[in-house]
Design an enzyme around this catalytic site. Sequence first.
Site, PDB file in Angstrom:
ATOM      1  CD1 TRP A 104      -2.317  -1.811  -0.011  1.00  0.00           C
ATOM      2  CD2 TRP A 104      -3.002  -1.437   2.087  1.00  0.00           C
ATOM      3  NE1 TRP A 104      -3.374  -2.660   0.237  1.00  0.00           N
ATOM      4  CE2 TRP A 104      -3.811  -2.437   1.527  1.00  0.00           C
ATOM      5  CE3 TRP A 104      -3.245  -1.036   3.399  1.00  0.00           C
ATOM      6  CZ2 TRP A 104      -4.848  -3.052   2.228  1.00  0.00           C
ATOM      7  CZ3 TRP A 104      -4.278  -1.646   4.110  1.00  0.00           C
ATOM      8  CH2 TRP A 104      -5.067  -2.636   3.531  1.00  0.00           C
ATOM      9  CE  LYS A 105       4.559   0.904  -4.513  1.00  0.00           C
ATOM     10  NZ  LYS A 105       5.008   1.250  -5.855  1.00  0.00           N
ATOM     11  CG  HIS A 114       9.962  -1.138  -3.628  1.00  0.00           C
ATOM     12  ND1 HIS A 114       9.936   0.017  -4.370  1.00  0.00           N
ATOM     13  CD2 HIS A 114       8.875  -1.853  -3.996  1.00  0.00           C
ATOM     14  CE1 HIS A 114       8.868   0.001  -5.152  1.00  0.00           C
ATOM     15  NE2 HIS A 114       8.206  -1.127  -4.945  1.00  0.00           N
ATOM     16  CD  GLU A 119      10.526  -3.261  -7.546  1.00  0.00           C
ATOM     17  OE1 GLU A 119       9.345  -3.161  -7.202  1.00  0.00           O
ATOM     18  OE2 GLU A 119      11.430  -2.556  -7.079  1.00  0.00           O
ATOM     19  N   GLY A 166      -0.866   4.828 -10.158  1.00  0.00           N
ATOM     20  CA  GLY A 166      -1.659   4.082 -11.136  1.00  0.00           C
ATOM     21  C   GLY A 166      -1.304   4.381 -12.578  1.00  0.00           C
ATOM     22  N   GLY A 197       1.345  -2.443  -6.217  1.00  0.00           N
ATOM     23  CA  GLY A 197       1.256  -1.196  -5.473  1.00  0.00           C
ATOM     24  C   GLY A 197      -0.119  -0.576  -5.600  1.00  0.00           C
TER      25      GLY A 197
HETATM   26  P1  PGA Z   1       2.605  -0.537  -8.917  1.00  0.00           P
HETATM   27  O1  PGA Z   1       3.866  -0.827  -7.947  1.00  0.00           O
HETATM   28  O2  PGA Z   1       1.771  -1.740  -8.899  1.00  0.00           O
HETATM   29  O3  PGA Z   1       1.938   0.696  -8.348  1.00  0.00           O
HETATM   30  O4  PGA Z   1       3.199  -0.273 -10.283  1.00  0.00           O
HETATM   31  C1  PGA Z   1       4.553  -2.026  -8.106  1.00  0.00           C
HETATM   32  C2  PGA Z   1       5.798  -2.088  -7.276  1.00  0.00           C
HETATM   33  O5  PGA Z   1       6.073  -1.164  -6.509  1.00  0.00           O
HETATM   34  O6  PGA Z   1       6.538  -3.088  -7.393  1.00  0.00           O
END
Ligand code: PGA
Length: 241
Positions: free
Chosen positions: A8-9, A90, A157, A166, A224
Site C-alpha cells: 500500500w506504500k 524496493h 520489478e 496508477g 502497489g
Molecule cells: P505498482 O507498484 O503496482 O503501483 O506499479 C509495483 C511495485 O512497486 O513493485
Amino acid sequence: MRFLFANWKLYLSERESIALARSLRRPPPSVRLIVFPSELVLSRSATILKRSRIAFGSQNIAPDHQKAATGEVSGNDLAKLGCRYVIIGHSERRALGETDTVVRSKLRAAVRSRLLPVLCVGETKRMRITAARRVVRTQLTRDLKGWNGETLFLTYEPVWAISKAGKGAVCPPHHAFSMAAYIREYTARLIPSTRTILLYGGNARGSNITEYVDGKAFHGALVGHASTKRSELKNMVQAIS
Ligand code: PGA
C-alpha cells in the site's frame, strides 16, 4: 499456490487503511494474500488482519545489528507483532540511496528475526534495452552475498513500469518472462539450496495480472497502486486463484 503481495506504500490515510483492512476477506486456499500497510498504521491494521487471518508484512526493516537506528523499524518488533514478511530493496528505497550493502544487511536482519524477505530487483528505463540482465545480476550478486535463509521471495520489478499513482508504462510480458528465466537460472547457481519464489512487480492489476502470474515464470505479484482499491484486489485474487 499463488501469492498476491499488496504494497500500500503511502497511498492510504490511516482511516482508509483501516477501512480497507476491515473489508478484506480471506482469499481462496489457492491464493495467499499478504498486505503491507504503511509503517504508521501497521500495528492497528495487524489487529484487524489477524482477526480475518490475512497475513501482513512490513515495507521496511532496520539493517542488522543496529540499535542506534533513528527512524528505522525493528525486525524483532515486527516479528512480535505477528508480521511474517518484509519488503527489502524496493526500487523506491534504492532511489532514496539504499545501497546493496544496506539491502544485504536488511536481508540478514530479516532472517535473524525469522521474517520472510521479499527482495526486489530490476532495471531502470535507461538500462532496459542494453543492460537489464547485467543490472539484475549485479544486484543479486551483491544483495545475496552471505545469504543464509531458507526461503526467498524475489520480485522482478522493471522500475520503468512501476506506476506513479496508477499511471505508468506497461512491461511487455515477453520481457518479464525473459528476465524471469534469467533470474531463475542465475539464482539457482547463486543460492542453490534456497526455495526461491519469483514474483512480478510493475503496474499489475485485475485486467493484466494473469499475463504475468502464469504459475511458471511468476508465482505471484507485488502490486502497489491497484492493491489499494478493494475491487481491484478482489479481481486480482479471483484472476490468479
Ligand atoms: P505498482 O507498484 O503496482 O503501483 O506499479 C509495483 C511495485 O512497486 O513493485
